[in-house]
Motif scaffolding. Sequence first.
Motif, PDB file in Angstrom:
ATOM      1  N   PRO A  77       0.774  -1.237   0.000  1.00  0.00           N
ATOM      2  CA  PRO A  77       0.000   0.000   0.000  1.00  0.00           C
ATOM      3  C   PRO A  77       0.811   1.297   0.000  1.00  0.00           C
ATOM      4  CG  PRO A  77       0.057  -0.898   2.197  1.00  0.00           C
ATOM      5  CD  PRO A  77       0.772  -1.874   1.309  1.00  0.00           C
ATOM      6  N   TYR A 104       0.389   0.444  -6.051  1.00  0.00           N
ATOM      7  CA  TYR A 104       0.001   1.649  -6.770  1.00  0.00           C
ATOM      8  C   TYR A 104       0.883   1.897  -7.998  1.00  0.00           C
ATOM      9  CZ  TYR A 104      -3.013   3.094  -2.930  1.00  0.00           C
ATOM     10  OH  TYR A 104      -4.010   3.167  -1.993  1.00  0.00           O
ATOM     11  N   LYS A 105       0.243   2.367  -9.075  1.00  0.00           N
ATOM     12  CA  LYS A 105       0.956   2.841 -10.264  1.00  0.00           C
ATOM     13  C   LYS A 105       1.738   4.093  -9.903  1.00  0.00           C
ATOM     14  CE  LYS A 105      -2.602   1.534 -13.583  1.00  0.00           C
ATOM     15  NZ  LYS A 105      -3.620   2.051 -14.514  1.00  0.00           N
ATOM     16  N   ARG A 114       2.872   4.554  -1.030  1.00  0.00           N
ATOM     17  CA  ARG A 114       3.062   5.458  -2.159  1.00  0.00           C
ATOM     18  C   ARG A 114       4.417   6.154  -2.070  1.00  0.00           C
ATOM     19  NH1 ARG A 114      -1.650   6.878  -5.119  1.00  0.00           N
ATOM     20  NH2 ARG A 114      -3.565   6.183  -4.135  1.00  0.00           N
ATOM     21  N   THR A 162       4.631   4.725  -8.756  1.00  0.00           N
ATOM     22  CA  THR A 162       5.454   4.707  -7.545  1.00  0.00           C
ATOM     23  C   THR A 162       6.650   3.815  -7.851  1.00  0.00           C
ATOM     24  OG1 THR A 162       4.352   2.770  -6.617  1.00  0.00           O
ATOM     25  CG2 THR A 162       3.402   4.926  -6.061  1.00  0.00           C
ATOM     26  N   VAL A 201      -2.251  -0.506  -9.745  1.00  0.00           N
ATOM     27  CA  VAL A 201      -3.586   0.080  -9.677  1.00  0.00           C
ATOM     28  C   VAL A 201      -3.557   1.560  -9.284  1.00  0.00           C
ATOM     29  CG1 VAL A 201      -4.650  -2.132  -9.055  1.00  0.00           C
ATOM     30  CG2 VAL A 201      -3.882  -0.588  -7.248  1.00  0.00           C
ATOM     31  N   ASP A 202      -4.656   2.239  -9.586  1.00  0.00           N
ATOM     32  CA  ASP A 202      -4.879   3.593  -9.086  1.00  0.00           C
ATOM     33  C   ASP A 202      -5.536   3.536  -7.707  1.00  0.00           C
ATOM     34  OD1 ASP A 202      -3.897   5.045 -11.357  1.00  0.00           O
ATOM     35  OD2 ASP A 202      -5.717   4.465 -12.417  1.00  0.00           O
ATOM     36  N   LYS A 203      -6.342   2.479  -7.499  1.00  0.00           N
ATOM     37  CA  LYS A 203      -6.978   2.249  -6.201  1.00  0.00           C
ATOM     38  C   LYS A 203      -7.125   0.740  -6.004  1.00  0.00           C
ATOM     39  CE  LYS A 203     -11.712   2.329  -7.803  1.00  0.00           C
ATOM     40  NZ  LYS A 203     -13.058   2.462  -7.385  1.00  0.00           N
ATOM     41  N   PHE A 204      -7.088   0.320  -4.766  1.00  0.00           N
ATOM     42  CA  PHE A 204      -7.234  -1.096  -4.454  1.00  0.00           C
ATOM     43  C   PHE A 204      -8.711  -1.474  -4.485  1.00  0.00           C
ATOM     44  CE2 PHE A 204      -3.250   0.030  -2.329  1.00  0.00           C
ATOM     45  CZ  PHE A 204      -2.420  -0.925  -2.877  1.00  0.00           C
ATOM     46  N   ASP A 205      -9.010  -2.581  -5.179  1.00  0.00           N
ATOM     47  CA  ASP A 205     -10.387  -3.071  -5.212  1.00  0.00           C
ATOM     48  C   ASP A 205     -10.386  -4.572  -5.480  1.00  0.00           C
ATOM     49  OD1 ASP A 205      -9.917  -3.347  -7.978  1.00  0.00           O
ATOM     50  OD2 ASP A 205     -11.081  -1.578  -8.498  1.00  0.00           O
TER      51      ASP A 205
END
Length: 86
Positions: A3, A26-27, A5, A29, A44-48
Motif C-alpha cells: 500500500p 500503486y501505479k 506510495r 510509484t 492500480v490507481d486504487k485497491f479493489d
Amino acid sequence: VFPSRTDTFGLTQLESIASGVPVIAYKDTVSSEIINDGVSGILVDKFDIDAILQALKLNRSKVAEEANKWSWDTCTEVFKNNLVPK
C-alpha cells in the motif's frame, strides 16, 4: 498488497515475487519499476476486488521468474543510480 506510495525501494515486493506471490501496488510509484504489470503483479490507481481477482489469476511460476532479473548487484545499482533493469 503493497500500500505504500512513498517507499524508496520495494524489497518486500521483490521478496514476494521471488516466492511466486503476485503483488498489488500503486501505479506511478517505485512499484512501477519493480512490478511487471499483469505478469508479476497488478498496478492500480486504487485497491479493489478486481485487482485482487486479477492477481489471483497470474501464473505463479512466471511471477517468480520476474525476480530473476533482480540480483543484489542489480538492486544496489538501481538504488544508487535510479535505474531499472532491462
